[in-house]
Design an enzyme around this catalytic site. Structure first.
Site, PDB file in Angstrom:
ATOM      1  N   GLU A  79       0.846  -1.188   0.000  1.00  0.00           N
ATOM      2  CA  GLU A  79       0.000   0.000   0.000  1.00  0.00           C
ATOM      3  C   GLU A  79       0.889   1.247   0.000  1.00  0.00           C
ATOM      4  O   GLU A  79       0.435   2.339   0.298  1.00  0.00           O
ATOM      5  CB  GLU A  79      -0.974  -0.004   1.164  1.00  0.00           C
ATOM      6  CG  GLU A  79      -0.352  -0.092   2.537  1.00  0.00           C
ATOM      7  CD  GLU A  79      -1.402   0.011   3.636  1.00  0.00           C
ATOM      8  OE1 GLU A  79      -2.056   1.049   3.711  1.00  0.00           O
ATOM      9  OE2 GLU A  79      -1.547  -0.958   4.406  1.00  0.00           O
ATOM     10  N   CYS A 111      -3.533  -3.481   4.516  1.00  0.00           N
ATOM     11  CA  CYS A 111      -2.650  -4.531   5.040  1.00  0.00           C
ATOM     12  C   CYS A 111      -3.085  -5.945   4.654  1.00  0.00           C
ATOM     13  O   CYS A 111      -2.393  -6.908   4.952  1.00  0.00           O
ATOM     14  CB  CYS A 111      -2.583  -4.445   6.559  1.00  0.00           C
ATOM     15  SG  CYS A 111      -2.005  -2.859   7.127  1.00  0.00           S
ATOM     16  N   HIS A 233      -2.849  -9.794  12.187  1.00  0.00           N
ATOM     17  CA  HIS A 233      -2.266  -8.584  11.606  1.00  0.00           C
ATOM     18  C   HIS A 233      -1.766  -7.730  12.770  1.00  0.00           C
ATOM     19  O   HIS A 233      -2.473  -7.565  13.768  1.00  0.00           O
ATOM     20  CB  HIS A 233      -3.293  -7.819  10.777  1.00  0.00           C
ATOM     21  CG  HIS A 233      -2.833  -6.435  10.461  1.00  0.00           C
ATOM     22  ND1 HIS A 233      -1.605  -6.202   9.877  1.00  0.00           N
ATOM     23  CD2 HIS A 233      -3.375  -5.210  10.699  1.00  0.00           C
ATOM     24  CE1 HIS A 233      -1.429  -4.898   9.759  1.00  0.00           C
ATOM     25  NE2 HIS A 233      -2.485  -4.269  10.255  1.00  0.00           N
TER      26      HIS A 233
HETATM   27  P1  HMG Z   1      -3.575   6.841  21.610  1.00  0.00           P
HETATM   28  O1  HMG Z   1      -4.994   7.197  21.483  1.00  0.00           O
HETATM   29  O2  HMG Z   1      -2.590   7.920  21.735  1.00  0.00           O
HETATM   30  O3  HMG Z   1      -3.320   5.849  22.782  1.00  0.00           O
HETATM   31  O4  HMG Z   1      -3.137   5.919  20.375  1.00  0.00           O
HETATM   32  P2  HMG Z   1      -4.187   5.595  24.109  1.00  0.00           P
HETATM   33  O5  HMG Z   1      -4.314   6.849  24.880  1.00  0.00           O
HETATM   34  O6  HMG Z   1      -5.447   4.839  23.766  1.00  0.00           O
HETATM   35  O7  HMG Z   1      -3.170   4.624  24.847  1.00  0.00           O
HETATM   36  C1  HMG Z   1      -2.857   3.397  24.278  1.00  0.00           C
HETATM   37  C2  HMG Z   1      -2.823   2.376  25.393  1.00  0.00           C
HETATM   38  O8  HMG Z   1      -1.719   2.701  26.251  1.00  0.00           O
HETATM   39  C3  HMG Z   1      -4.074   2.376  26.288  1.00  0.00           C
HETATM   40  O9  HMG Z   1      -4.316   1.040  26.647  1.00  0.00           O
HETATM   41  C4  HMG Z   1      -3.631   3.162  27.510  1.00  0.00           C
HETATM   42  O10 HMG Z   1      -4.343   2.828  28.691  1.00  0.00           O
HETATM   43  C5  HMG Z   1      -2.173   2.715  27.597  1.00  0.00           C
HETATM   44  P3  HMG Z   1      -5.761   0.379  26.319  1.00  0.00           P
HETATM   45  O11 HMG Z   1      -6.765   1.200  27.014  1.00  0.00           O
HETATM   46  O12 HMG Z   1      -5.901   0.483  24.801  1.00  0.00           O
HETATM   47  O13 HMG Z   1      -5.613  -1.026  26.799  1.00  0.00           O
HETATM   48  N1  HMG Z   1      -1.319   3.635  28.356  1.00  0.00           N
HETATM   49  C6  HMG Z   1      -0.348   3.221  29.189  1.00  0.00           C
HETATM   50  N2  HMG Z   1       0.076   1.987  29.542  1.00  0.00           N
HETATM   51  C7  HMG Z   1       1.126   1.898  30.422  1.00  0.00           C
HETATM   52  N3  HMG Z   1       1.719   2.991  30.972  1.00  0.00           N
HETATM   53  C8  HMG Z   1       1.327   4.233  30.634  1.00  0.00           C
HETATM   54  C9  HMG Z   1       0.247   4.405  29.722  1.00  0.00           C
HETATM   55  N4  HMG Z   1      -0.386   5.462  29.172  1.00  0.00           N
HETATM   56  C10 HMG Z   1      -1.332   4.977  28.343  1.00  0.00           C
HETATM   57  N5  HMG Z   1       1.928   5.295  31.190  1.00  0.00           N
HETATM   58  C11 HMG Z   1      -4.063   4.466  18.679  1.00  0.00           C
HETATM   59  C12 HMG Z   1      -3.645   4.613  20.137  1.00  0.00           C
HETATM   60  C13 HMG Z   1      -4.345   3.020  18.355  1.00  0.00           C
HETATM   61  C14 HMG Z   1      -5.324   5.307  18.429  1.00  0.00           C
HETATM   62  C15 HMG Z   1      -2.916   5.018  17.793  1.00  0.00           C
HETATM   63  O14 HMG Z   1      -1.727   4.291  18.030  1.00  0.00           O
HETATM   64  C16 HMG Z   1      -3.226   4.998  16.322  1.00  0.00           C
HETATM   65  O15 HMG Z   1      -3.965   5.817  15.782  1.00  0.00           O
HETATM   66  N6  HMG Z   1      -2.607   4.025  15.571  1.00  0.00           N
HETATM   67  C17 HMG Z   1      -2.794   3.891  14.130  1.00  0.00           C
HETATM   68  C18 HMG Z   1      -4.053   3.130  13.790  1.00  0.00           C
HETATM   69  C19 HMG Z   1      -3.954   1.654  14.111  1.00  0.00           C
HETATM   70  O16 HMG Z   1      -2.896   1.090  14.210  1.00  0.00           O
HETATM   71  N7  HMG Z   1      -5.122   0.986  14.194  1.00  0.00           N
HETATM   72  C20 HMG Z   1      -5.168  -0.439  14.447  1.00  0.00           C
HETATM   73  C21 HMG Z   1      -6.364  -1.109  13.815  1.00  0.00           C
HETATM   74  S1  HMG Z   1      -6.488  -0.730  12.079  1.00  0.00           S
HETATM   75  C22 HMG Z   1      -5.238  -1.728  11.367  1.00  0.00           C
HETATM   76  O17 HMG Z   1      -4.716  -2.591  11.985  1.00  0.00           O
HETATM   77  C23 HMG Z   1      -4.880  -1.450   9.927  1.00  0.00           C
HETATM   78  C24 HMG Z   1      -3.591  -0.701   9.726  1.00  0.00           C
HETATM   79  O18 HMG Z   1      -2.477  -1.545   9.915  1.00  0.00           O
HETATM   80  C25 HMG Z   1      -3.553  -0.116   8.316  1.00  0.00           C
HETATM   81  C26 HMG Z   1      -3.863  -1.020   7.119  1.00  0.00           C
HETATM   82  O19 HMG Z   1      -4.681  -1.899   7.117  1.00  0.00           O
HETATM   83  O20 HMG Z   1      -3.246  -0.726   6.090  1.00  0.00           O
HETATM   84  C27 HMG Z   1      -3.430   0.485  10.678  1.00  0.00           C
END
Ligand code: HMG
Length: 388
Positions: A79, A111, A233
């Protein structure tokens, strides 16, 4: 006759940023990345690397063994396309010296596309069992700076040889599919970085898992308990952990948290050190499982959940072949990861912002990658790849 993965090899860049560095700059707790999203390092492509050079580097060791005439089809999943018309695989075909009579095509669906390539390759081999298909998946994951996705960047390529009577994994013909038109993650042609609705994307991922699994159960006689391990994935490690807990719960598996974790833990090691490599990531996860699991996996069934935003998902299964341990590239992969250079934040920004001319202007690129293939220049709108 069985059909499946005969050999698997991956490649990632020689540069990485430790997420500790990113956390320090962002004044975030490092544990948010190490624990919260389950990632430690992210691969950063060198200026003279792209999806073509990474794919060729991943595939080279397989071609060295089988010879350049053995492959009759090359499927390139990505991609991070570099051209709207010409398939990136054509460059790889030349760099690897493949036969003139080889079919070459590029596939895209975020992906997921490597899984489409794998299934199509299996179908081709089932029809003509003497043929071998080379499936390569190669991507560079890029999000905007200071966006929540930034810590989940990465880069990598995987190459798989698909053949009859494979030496690693026999792929079962039954699959479960799910598709839905959603805007969870996408990258319009005019953008270098993806747009993403992060939280929504994780919800869609989990919903697709349940739907694809249900569809798989209609097609296959296998049940949750028939699988010893699962590969998901891997946009980031924590996503797979959440997904697997979800699947175990949906199936009322009766396994405790430790047992559920043990079914995926070994698939996460490499991705934790590389980051998201989009289409390649689940297959790098499979490589991690095969190369790092302390138990003999021969005869075990592995469940695969492939997800591509937008979205298309597939659950499928495979059986590990007796003696698979003898055909892995474990040492080379470990050495490659060990030999990488950590970059500081300033260098990370330079790599992130390295010019990718879109006006056809001449651009000579200094040699930096430690890989075998490099992008040496862009001249007259043409990319010039060379073997080092
Ligand atoms: P965010 O919103 O900044 O993170 O980004 P958050 O605030 O939700 O924190 C993440 C986790 O860390 C949470 O845990 C927090 O509690 C924890 P959860 O509630 O999820 O269990 N946390 C801590 N843990 C330990 N010590 C600390 C601490 N502070 C917080 N001090 C988000 C998260 C996924 C939104 C971001 O990384 C993002 O936008 N990523 C890109 C999108 C993505 O990867 N999506 C996945 C599904 S889609 C997919 O897989 C397809 C893809 O590969 C593309 C394709 O297909 O081509 C992306």
């Amino acid at each position: 006759m069985s059909v499946g993965i005969d050999e698997i090899s991956f490649y990632t860049s020689n540069y990485y940023l430790d997420l500790r560095t990113l956390a320090e700059v962002q004044k975030t707790d490092t544990e948010k990345y190490y624990q919260g999203i389950g990632q430690e390092k992210m691969g950063m492509a060198a200026p003279d690397e792209d999806v073509v050079t990474m794919a060729a580097n991943a595939a080279q060791p397989l071609i060295e063994r089988v010879g350049t005439d053995a492959v009759t089809t090359l499927m390139f999943a990505t991609e991070t396309g570099i051209d709207q018309s010409k398939a990136a695989g054509i460059y790889v075909h030349r760099l690897l010296g493949l036969h003139d009579n080889c079919r070459v095509v590029e596939l895209k669906q975020a992906c997921y596309s490597a899984t489409a390539a794998l299934q199509m390759a299996c179908a081709l081999v089932a029809r003509q069992p003497e043929k071998k298909v080379l499936v390569v998946a190669s991507d560079i994951a890029r999000y905007d700076l200071d966006s929540p996705g930034e810590a989940t960047q990465g880069c990598g390529a995987v190459a798989m040889l698909i053949a009859a009577d494979p030496r690693l994994i026999e792929i079962d013909p039954e699959v479960g599919n799910y598709a839905e038109d959603v805007m969870d993650f996408w990258r319009p042609n005019y953008r270098a970085t993806a747009l993403v609705d992060g939280k929504y994307s994780t919800k869609i991922y989990l919903r697709s898992l349940k739907k694809a699994w249900e569809n798989f159960c209609e097609a296959s006689s296998l049940a949750f308990g028939d699988f010893s391990h699962f590969c998901y994935h891997l946009p980031f490690g924590k996503m797979a952990q959440k997904a697997h807990q979800h699947l175990a719960k949906v199936n009322r598996s009766g396994l405790d948290a430790e047992q559920v974790e043990a079914q995926i833990a070994d698939s996460l090691h490499y991705n934790r050190a590389i980051g998201n490599s989009y289409s390649a990531s689940m297959y790098i996860g499979l490589t991690s499982l095969l190369e790092n699991c302390k138990h003999n996996l021969a005869g075990s069934r592995i469940g695969f959940f492939s997800y591509g935003s937008g979205c298309v998902a597939e659950f499928f299964s495979g059986k590990v072949v007796d003696g698979y341990q003898h055909f892995l590239h474990r040492e080379r992969h470990h050495n490659m990861l060990e030999a990488r250079t950590e970059v500081d934040y300033t260098r990370y920004l330079e790599l992130y912002r390295y010019p990718d001319p879109r006006d056809g202007s001449e651009c000579k690129i200094e040699a930096e990658t430690t890989g075998r293939f490099r992008l040496a220049a862009i001249r007259n709108h043409k990319r010039e790849y060379i073997a080092v």
